[in-house]
Design an enzyme around this catalytic site. Sequence first.
Site, PDB file in Angstrom:
ATOM      1  N   TYR A 133       0.815  -1.210   0.000  1.00 18.41           N
ATOM      2  CA  TYR A 133       0.000   0.000   0.000  1.00 18.41           C
ATOM      3  C   TYR A 133       0.848   1.259   0.000  1.00 18.41           C
ATOM      4  CZ  TYR A 133      -3.947  -2.977   0.713  1.00 18.41           C
ATOM      5  OH  TYR A 133      -4.893  -3.937   0.541  1.00 18.41           O
ATOM      6  N   LYS A 180       3.529 -14.355   5.564  1.00 26.25           N
ATOM      7  CA  LYS A 180       4.019 -15.291   4.553  1.00 26.25           C
ATOM      8  C   LYS A 180       5.543 -15.340   4.640  1.00 26.25           C
ATOM      9  CE  LYS A 180       3.099 -18.185   1.325  1.00 26.25           C
ATOM     10  NZ  LYS A 180       2.255 -19.385   1.514  1.00 26.25           N
ATOM     11  N   ASP A 213      -1.915 -18.168   4.551  1.00 26.81           N
ATOM     12  CA  ASP A 213      -2.870 -19.030   3.847  1.00 26.81           C
ATOM     13  C   ASP A 213      -3.508 -20.012   4.828  1.00 26.81           C
ATOM     14  OD1 ASP A 213      -0.020 -19.334   3.373  1.00 26.81           O
ATOM     15  OD2 ASP A 213      -0.429 -21.280   2.481  1.00 26.81           O
ATOM     16  N   ASP A 237      -6.050  -6.909   4.830  1.00 24.66           N
ATOM     17  CA  ASP A 237      -7.153  -6.477   3.976  1.00 24.66           C
ATOM     18  C   ASP A 237      -8.005  -7.683   3.602  1.00 24.66           C
ATOM     19  OD1 ASP A 237      -8.749  -5.086   2.245  1.00 24.66           O
ATOM     20  OD2 ASP A 237      -7.205  -4.715   0.751  1.00 24.66           O
TER      21      ASP A 237
END
Lengths: 492, 492
Positions: A133, A180, A213, A237
């Site tokens: 972002y 991640k 995930d 988000d």
Amino acid sequence: MPTTSPVRHRVTVIPGDGVGPEIVHSAMRIIEAAGVAIAWEEAAAGAAVFRAGDTSGVPRETRDSIERTRVALKGPLETPVGFGEKSANVTLRKLFETYANVRPARELPGVPTRYAGEGIDLVIVRENIEDLYAGIEHLETPDVAQGLKLITRKGSEKIIRYAFELARREGRSKVTAATKANIMKLTEGLFKRVFEELATEYPGIRAEHLIIDNVAHQLVKDPAQFDVIVTTNLNGDIISDLASGLVGGLGFAASGNYGDDVAIFEAVHGSAPKYAGKDVINPTALILSSVMLLRHIGEGAAADRIEDAVLATLESGAAVTQDLARQTGGDVEQATSTSGFTDAVIGNLGRAPMATLARRARTPDPTASRLPRWDYSVGHYAAISRALVGLDIMLESDLPIEELGPSLAAVAGDTFRLEGVASRGTHVYPGEAVGDSVRWYTARYVAAEGREPRGRDLLDLLGRVAEHHRWTHVERLQSFDGELGYTASQGA
Amino acid sequence: MPTTSPVRHRVTVIPGDGVGPEIVHSAMRIIEAAGVAIAWEEAAAGAAVFRAGDTSGVPRETRDSIERTRVALKGPLETPVGFGEKSANVTLRKLFETYANVRPARELPGVPTRYAGEGIDLVIVRENIEDLYAGIEHLETPDVAQGLKLITRKGSEKIIRYAFELARREGRSKVTAATKANIMKLTEGLFKRVFEELATEYPGIRAEHLIIDNVAHQLVKDPAQFDVIVTTNLNGDIISDLASGLVGGLGFAASGNYGDDVAIFEAVHGSAPKYAGKDVINPTALILSSVMLLRHIGEGAAADRIEDAVLATLESGAAVTQDLARQTGGDVEQATSTSGFTDAVIGNLGRAPMATLARRARTPDPTASRLPRWDYSVGHYAAISRALVGLDIMLESDLPIEELGPSLAAVAGDTFRLEGVASRGTHVYPGEAVGDSVRWYTARYVAAEGREPRGRDLLDLLGRVAEHHRWTHVERLQSFDGELGYTASQGA
């Protein structure tokens, strides 16, 4: 009976676009009925501002008002196509550095979902400034687009500490970091390492790390296992919208954006222009956002009364807005209007829901603190030893790799050697090249045996490469306190 | 009765780590029982290979075998901490450029979930090479980590066309593109634009674009609305694990990784070392992955028979593995073993499930094609007009912005002017700086009025900046066919 609070707060209110004015009005009416005295400073942002030629969507007067009041209640904002390329919502977050986006998701009475009765009551704490972002994007070639994912220790520390302090403040017992880090060892890995370091300061709170995930997977398999989830911007988000879907949808999704000085409260949903002015939208999300606002300005008792009244109203089933009627198979024609729902909540002030489906927030812990643990001073950075290792030069080329590779090696000079060439992160030279070329490569030059390159050598090297190739991007390769500050290419 | 196929296929089989050998053996037994003649080439990858000193985790012999057979069935691989910094799974995808990760998620009989009866039957087609998985990361300062998100037109075209062709091949009617194009206009925006361009070639298939957070939301609210979802790498990673959670979990999640020449089939789940060698793991995910393998090598009839047998086995409830027993509140002690489940599937070959919960894949459309639409030739790129606009110079600095800004402006020279300085993508100079400094800035230099900089000017500018500041990263600012190839900073 509402008793008027002795404090008169100043709060900026941005009605916003589409259904914004209606839901903002609903929340303001309820706050007034609950007896909190607020002097609202109405301010503009969004579509009309963009159309008037302000490419930020947030005019000076609005910025000034928020700087004064330090608290804002905001309706949804549109960025009309063709005016301004950045979202006004994101601009507000950036300008006031509201680094903590807080999105509670909890089971609500009277809102039937597949997960009803499981006791979902979680809070997602999303870093709100960094990551992709930052919006730093470059076309490297006509067909290769690059965006920068930025994760900093300071940004990570602030949001992670915020999450632990929120857990303490609300009497929550577990904080899950979602990253991640297994794939992005430097960026997401930094967030994970800071989490692990800070967790040791909170022995009373269980800290766990899960891959993002897996978090998405667990959120649909067993959401009640989560308490507080802290995560980087893009991950947050996605999973915060996921989580709102578990408990009834965006019509119920409140949020607060907290900075060091300023906090901005808003519904998560969009401006829903097709419903604008029709008095049909469900105002619950913005009302619950205003409850977060009231807690923030120290009006916890009024916040509790309003929250209880909203829950009692939903539980009673006597005032069902269109969106909920649609979800429950009810009669949409007979649904309650925005103003009708607002009246019902006001009528229920002083009532509490019969079923307490979720834990009640506890009293703020007065020892809560958000001071940094690390030393970000000039002296701290000066003490970190650095070494110049080499240079990554990204370049556009039509040459086949078996010509490009030797050509790049030939200009390495005495100070450097070409360690290898990679395509989209995969090693392609020397050795066998596999896969598609996208005509864009990274040439990695490192110090030749026994040489210690200096800054000037980097420029000379770049100059030699530039004589033959169209470079687009250059990265200094460094080590910090003896550790390499870059990753190897895949398959190297 | 199994009839032995006349073709003898060669397939590489990688038993892998943890429970890998057991589930791979299960799938091989079933394929043999279904009468497909495969000459398996057993190959190593993963933990043992890393420990033996191969930092890629994928030895030469394994690469050679896959190059020969072009098809692999693979158990889960571990990357032991301390050996090799890249995942062997990712290395395999990269080496063979298996750009399409295909993850079906459909309702299975006998597997109770909150979504049972809704008819979930979707396929997620995830780009598998680019995006943040290029793994190009640099520490810009000791506390600022940067990763590159790369999206290319070629990579986007290949995966999007794959998704449309998959829809045609399987008789599916809708393809949804999931991106964050509203925030990342150049990278995710490129993927969205390619999707919109390619969609016009498939008038028979409904094409829609949704923002990734909305897709996550809709997947939990109303998953049956989706048919094929095509998306970038990280988005796809998250939502494919989300989707598998809707239909019973990773024990049932098959996947195929398809490239131009090679396809690799694997279960999505990890190596589950604590269950290794205990004959308790549910082999369904790998069996269903091997069904995808059989379809890929032209053994569609055998694939259908095995798939039917698996569905019939699950539906009967007579062979329930531990994981499923746990989900259904059954007796874990009495659960069926891996080998027992395998025997049950073999026993059910020739049977079909009674309930057909999901659409059956249709016959491949012989007109399916994956040829590129764009011209990626040297001539094509030479015809695109380019202009050099300026230079972004990222640098580490302890100076306060009110000193740093003028210092950077002072070295712009005649050819350039300092357009502004940004911190984490937000404009901080000239004007009022807000927010936290992370000691890392982007100085944007653009051509001075009436000047047309050349490549040499960029090097000179960098040289002047380098005299006073520690630059870490440089980006050439270009325009292509008159359009700026970079984004503005926030709040500029």
